[in-house]
Design a protein around this motif. Structure first.
Motif, short mmCIF file in Angstrom:
data_model
loop_
_atom_site.label_atom_id
_atom_site.label_comp_id
_atom_site.label_asym_id
_atom_site.label_seq_id
_atom_site.Cartn_x
_atom_site.Cartn_y
_atom_site.Cartn_z
N TYR A 28 -17.73 34.23 9.73
CA TYR A 28 -18.65 35.34 9.48
C TYR A 28 -19.81 35.21 10.47
CZ TYR A 28 -21.43 38.79 7.01
OH TYR A 28 -22.19 39.91 6.70
N LYS A 29 -20.98 34.82 10.04
CA LYS A 29 -22.06 34.57 11.01
C LYS A 29 -21.79 33.29 11.79
CE LYS A 29 -24.70 38.10 9.91
NZ LYS A 29 -24.91 39.24 10.83
N THR A 30 -21.37 32.26 11.06
CA THR A 30 -20.85 31.07 11.75
C THR A 30 -19.44 31.40 12.21
OG1 THR A 30 -22.13 29.58 10.32
CG2 THR A 30 -20.28 28.63 11.53
N THR A 31 -19.27 31.49 13.52
CA THR A 31 -17.98 31.93 14.07
C THR A 31 -17.20 30.73 14.57
OG1 THR A 31 -19.09 33.95 14.78
CG2 THR A 31 -16.89 33.54 15.65
N PHE A 32 -15.93 30.69 14.21
CA PHE A 32 -15.02 29.62 14.61
C PHE A 32 -14.16 30.11 15.77
CE2 PHE A 32 -16.16 29.00 10.17
CZ PHE A 32 -16.61 27.68 10.21
N PRO A 33 -13.32 29.25 16.34
CA PRO A 33 -12.48 29.69 17.46
C PRO A 33 -11.61 30.89 17.07
CG PRO A 33 -12.40 27.31 17.25
CD PRO A 33 -13.14 27.82 16.05
N ILE A 34 -11.27 31.72 18.06
CA ILE A 34 -10.33 32.80 17.80
C ILE A 34 -9.09 32.22 17.14
CG2 ILE A 34 -11.16 34.31 19.66
CD1 ILE A 34 -8.72 33.35 21.32
N PRO A 35 -8.40 32.97 16.29
CA PRO A 35 -7.27 32.41 15.54
C PRO A 35 -6.22 31.71 16.40
CG PRO A 35 -7.89 34.50 14.59
CD PRO A 35 -8.72 34.35 15.83
N LEU A 36 -5.92 32.26 17.59
CA LEU A 36 -4.94 31.60 18.45
C LEU A 36 -5.43 30.22 18.86
CD1 LEU A 36 -2.24 31.77 19.92
CD2 LEU A 36 -3.43 32.82 21.85
N GLY A 37 -6.72 30.12 19.16
CA GLY A 37 -7.29 28.82 19.49
C GLY A 37 -7.31 27.89 18.28
N LEU A 38 -7.71 28.41 17.13
CA LEU A 38 -7.79 27.60 15.92
C LEU A 38 -6.42 27.03 15.56
CD1 LEU A 38 -9.89 26.69 13.83
CD2 LEU A 38 -9.25 28.68 12.45
N SER A 39 -5.37 27.82 15.79
CA SER A 39 -4.01 27.35 15.48
C SER A 39 -3.66 26.12 16.31
CB SER A 39 -2.99 28.46 15.70
OG SER A 39 -2.80 28.75 17.08
N CYS A 40 -4.27 25.99 17.49
CA CYS A 40 -3.95 24.87 18.38
C CYS A 40 -4.52 23.55 17.89
CB CYS A 40 -4.45 25.16 19.79
SG CYS A 40 -3.57 26.52 20.60
N THR A 41 -5.31 23.57 16.82
CA THR A 41 -5.74 22.32 16.19
C THR A 41 -4.60 21.69 15.40
OG1 THR A 41 -6.47 23.33 14.10
CG2 THR A 41 -8.08 23.24 15.91
N TRP A 42 -3.65 22.48 14.94
CA TRP A 42 -2.55 22.03 14.09
C TRP A 42 -3.10 21.25 12.88
CZ3 TRP A 42 2.97 21.95 15.71
CH2 TRP A 42 3.20 22.66 16.90
N ASP A 43 -4.27 21.62 12.42
CA ASP A 43 -4.94 20.89 11.34
C ASP A 43 -5.17 21.85 10.18
OD1 ASP A 43 -6.77 19.58 9.65
OD2 ASP A 43 -7.68 18.49 11.31
N MET A 44 -4.30 21.80 9.17
CA MET A 44 -4.36 22.77 8.08
C MET A 44 -5.61 22.59 7.23
SD MET A 44 -1.79 24.56 8.80
CE MET A 44 -1.87 24.01 10.51
N SER A 45 -6.05 21.35 7.06
CA SER A 45 -7.26 21.12 6.28
C SER A 45 -8.47 21.72 6.98
CB SER A 45 -7.46 19.61 6.09
OG SER A 45 -8.69 19.35 5.44
N LEU A 46 -8.56 21.54 8.28
CA LEU A 46 -9.65 22.11 9.05
C LEU A 46 -9.62 23.64 9.01
CD1 LEU A 46 -12.00 21.76 11.12
CD2 LEU A 46 -10.26 21.77 12.91
N ILE A 47 -8.44 24.20 9.18
CA ILE A 47 -8.30 25.66 9.17
C ILE A 47 -8.70 26.23 7.81
CG2 ILE A 47 -6.60 27.53 9.25
CD1 ILE A 47 -5.15 25.89 11.45
N GLU A 48 -8.29 25.57 6.74
CA GLU A 48 -8.68 26.02 5.39
C GLU A 48 -10.20 25.96 5.22
OE1 GLU A 48 -8.22 24.64 0.74
OE2 GLU A 48 -6.54 24.26 2.09
N LYS A 49 -10.82 24.91 5.75
CA LYS A 49 -12.29 24.78 5.65
C LYS A 49 -12.99 25.91 6.38
CE LYS A 49 -12.38 19.73 5.19
NZ LYS A 49 -12.67 18.46 5.90
#
Length: 764
Positions: free
Chosen positions: A117-138
């Motif tokens: 939202y205001k705190t913006t995370f990597p674009i989804p394609l980039g976020l997927s490259c973490t392969w970290d489901m716990s991080l993505i859920e957070k």
């Protein structure tokens, strides 16, 4: 012909995605009673009003704007609103609905909360490259906390479209090319948004999009048609949508494309047979922006006709177009739509509002104190910085050019070096673009006086000024230098000669990917390439910091640039996160979730392809009368799952607990991973399986498991994967979901290309 239609209906309606009968809980009984009593009081006009979704006018994704909104709320003609934020504004609109309408039905408020939202995370394609489901859920949990604190209770996310065509700009909004990984991420996102109780004040309802097959639009051109076999649908493209539905997503958004001749917005097989009857979805379906009206241009009829088609197909809420509002009553009177269909659509929307707790407290999301204290919190920004750094993929690192030393002089050059508004990436509509640090600013804030930083623009983003304007919309402007190109480059080169190392910040602007941003040329813009070549001629070490929302064609860069760090668009904390990785405070561990082609002519290119009757022999570049090209090999430039580290990992001692098993049993595959380098690092250990003989053709390999492992220098660990018949299931030509006995190859390694292999058998 009639018999054929009946047969196809049976196939389409009753595959293995069977609807499960569920016991009705006491809470659901209470909800159903409340909703039924409310519906009994509602007129047809009031029911239709609930099906109308309007924009508040703060931000749009189309050319149509809602008008006279306040008057429509008073008339009970608005069920939901979006692009309308802050507790004060939302309270004002909600007060009209509660205090000035007959039945006091609250409004649901949505927004495109795509990657924060205001705190913006990597674009989804980039976020997927973490392969970290716990991080993505957070990240989704924080997005829900912030969005709900600002008055919202519904997000048009997650976007789970599988895409294997990087020409399509919206590949940036999804999780890549793989259905297994995409399904894992879909579940994590839904859980993060919705938590375990939607009635909690800090959760928001998820909306799975775009249903369905949107990522396979022909030619990679946005909004285009999709034509696909049932085999590919059920095995490759539908699984992430179903995973999100199974995770409890409260709503689904329909895609713009047609599917085998029937637009998704009017596709009853898709929305009723598959989504509801086969998968048991019990939430509501919303159109995309003016999607119902666009059925007219698809050639299905006038507004009244297409509105009836959409409702009868299974669309419950009409976004912005107001076709439902203005035509459904007449269609009911003419017998083209049953009033029971309108009532059912209204019921599903009212249920969503009930589950969100809006009937108990319509203003539960209008707490101004939460808006002051729960947005852009330090811990949110810290996670954004961590997520960005984990998403970056190190594509090349010749002679250990990276990490850089925190001393000496750095020349930071390129059109993306000092452009804070581009750092959040596409679909960051809630970000404060004026207060997002650029890479230059992030380096200065992180490094202080440890390193001297010289900066130059070096080149324009794109030669063509009009093209650059199209690529920097929505406040993402990048300054243009209108001097002769030679003069601009010379200035940058002279600056670079004073430095110990050059960091070239090049690639796409954030709006060169995303919605309506399809591209046919996937190379770095030519003017930037010329700058890069000039910088390399200085003889100084060059690090390419690559900004992109999609796989690019990087053949020349791969051959000539010593180090390439793909940073996607990392969100609010991009500038600091890139600095963390460049200077070794964070060891990159991102792994690609999309294949990078050698050229556009290879597209679509993806690792889980089918074999042919004339496959190219392993290790060969070309063989006549085999499936290959004359001018380029079949191989990608960078394969799915690929990504380097500042340390090195060695795989060894791969074993199977046994080489055969039967349904109901499991086997264990194990492998030893050792960090043979000098720094701690993380490795994504990937498991692939190939079904060697099947009743239907099977992919050459499929991802079936992964684990992200942290190891200190010299440390080793044995990684175990459990495999059962469930992992071997697929949809056969009769759309039966089953595992067929036979022989399988099992692969484990650090990407889809470089793998260790063993064999096993599933017995009858």
């Amino acid at each position: 012909m009639k018999k054929l239609i009946v047969a196809l209906t049976i196939i389409f309606t009753f595959p293995a995605f069977a609807q499960q009968k569920q016991k009705i809980s006491t809470a659901d009984q209470k909800m159903n009673t409340f909703i039924s009593q409310l519906l009994s009081k509602m007129t047809l006009d009031e029911k239709i009003g609930q099906l109308n979704l309007l924009t508040g006018g703060e931000a749009t994704t189309g050319s149509v704007m809602s008008t006279d909104v306040e008057s429509k709320i008073k008339k009970g003609q608005v069920g939901g609103m979006f692009s309308f934020t802050t507790p004060q504004k939302i309270r004002k609109a909600q007060e009209i609905a509660i205090n000035q309408t007959r039945l006091k039905i609250p409004i649901i408020f949505g927004q495109d909360v795509i990657h924060g939202y205001k705190t913006t995370f990597p674009i989804p394609l980039g976020l997927s490259c973490t392969w970290d489901m716990s991080l993505i859920e957070k990240t989704a949990r924080i997005a829900a906390i912030e969005a709900s604190a600002d008055g919202l209770n519904w997000t048009f996310s997650p976007m789970v479209d599988i895409s294997r065509d990087p020409r399509w700009g919206r590949i940036s909004e999804g999780s890549g090319e793989d259905p297994y990984l995409g399904s894992k991420i879909a579940r994590a996102m839904v859980k993060g948004f919705q938590g375990d109780d939607l009635s909690k004040y800090n959760t928001i309802m998820a909306c799975v999009k775009h249903f369905a097959l949107y990522g396979a639009a022909e030619g990679g051109r946005d909004y285009n048609t999709t034509d696909m076999s049932l085999d590919r649908m059920y095995n490759d493209y539908l699984p992430p949508y179903k995973a999100a539905v199974d995770a409890g997503a409260g709503s689904v958004m329909v895609s713009f494309n047609d599917i085998n001749g029937v637009p998704a917005t009017a596709n009853k097989w898709l929305l009723t047979d598959v989504l509801r009857r086969q998968w048991g979805f019990n939430g509501f379906v919303v159109s995309d922006y003016t999607g119902v009206n666009e059925l007219i241009d698809h050639g299905l009829g006038d507004l009244k006709t297409v509105s009836a088609l959409a409702l009868n197909a299974g669309v419950e809420m009409d976004m912005v177009g107001e076709g439902f509002l203005t035509t459904l009553k007449k269609s009911v009177q003419e017998g083209k739509v049953k009033e029971s269909q309108v009532t059912n659509a209204c019921r599903l929307i009212l249920q969503a509002k009930y589950k969100l707790g809006l009937f108990d407290d319509p203003f539960r999301y209008c707490d101004e104190e939460r808006a002051k204290t729960e947005i852009l919190k330090p811990e949110h920004l810290a996670l954004a910085r961590e997520a960005a750094a984990q998403s970056f993929v190190l594509l090349k690192n010749e002679k250990q050019t990276l990490p850089l030393k925190k001393k000496g002089t750095i020349a930071l050059i390129g059109p993306l070096a000092n452009s804070g508004p581009n750092m959040p990436g596409t679909w960051s509509v809630n970000s404060d673009l004026n207060n997002t640090l650029s890479l230059l600013e992030g380096m200065k804030a992180t490094l202080g006086n440890e390193v001297k930083i010289l900066h130059s623009l070096g080149s324009n983003l794109i030669d063509d000024a009009e093209y650059q304007q199209r690529a920097t919309m929505f406040g993402r402007d990048i300054q243009r230098d209108n001097r002769p190109e030679e003069e601009v480059v010379k200035e940058a080169v002279n600056l670079a000669k004073k430095a110990d190392v050059i960091v070239a910040a090049l690639g796409e602007s954030s709006e060169m990917s995303g919605e309506s941003s399809s591209r046919t040329n996937l190379e770095i813009p030519a003017v930037q390439q010329r700058l890069l070549k000039a910088l390399l001629k200085t003889g100084k070490p060059v690090v390419l910091v690559l900004f992109t929302g999609r796989p690019l064609v990087l053949n020349w860069e791969h051959e000539n640039v010593p180090a390439i760090l793909n940073v996607w668009f990392g969100g609010t904390e991009t500038g600091k996160a890139i600095t963390d990785v460049l200077f070794g405070d964070v060891n990159p561990s991102g792994k690609l979730t999309t294949t990078f082609p050698q050229n556009v002519g290879q597209i679509p290119l993806y690792y889980a392809h089918k074999n042919t009757g004339r496959p190219l022999e392993e290790g060969k570049w070309f063989s006549k009368f085999r499936s290959n090209y004359l001018d380029v090999s079949n191989e990608p430039l960078y394969p799915f799952g690929y990504g380097l580290s500042y340390t090195s990992f060695v795989y060894s001692d791969m074993k199977l607990s046994r080489t055969s098993f039967k349904p109901g049993e499991t086997i264990t595959a194990s492998i030893t991973l050792k960090n043979t380098g000098t720094v701690a690092g993380k490795e994504v250990v990937q498991l692939y399986i190939r079904d060697l003989v099947g009743s239907s053709t099977r992919p050459v390999k499929e991802l079936k498991g992964f684990q992200k492992i942290s190891l200190n220098p010299g440390e080793h660990k044995t990684i175990n994967f459990s495999i059962s018949a469930e992992d071997l299931k697929f949809y056969n030509s009769d759309l039966k979901f089953l595992a067929e006995p036979g022989d399988f190859n099992l692969y484990i390694g650090g990407n889809s290309r470089d793998l260790n292999m063993l064999k096993f058998t599933l017995t009858k």
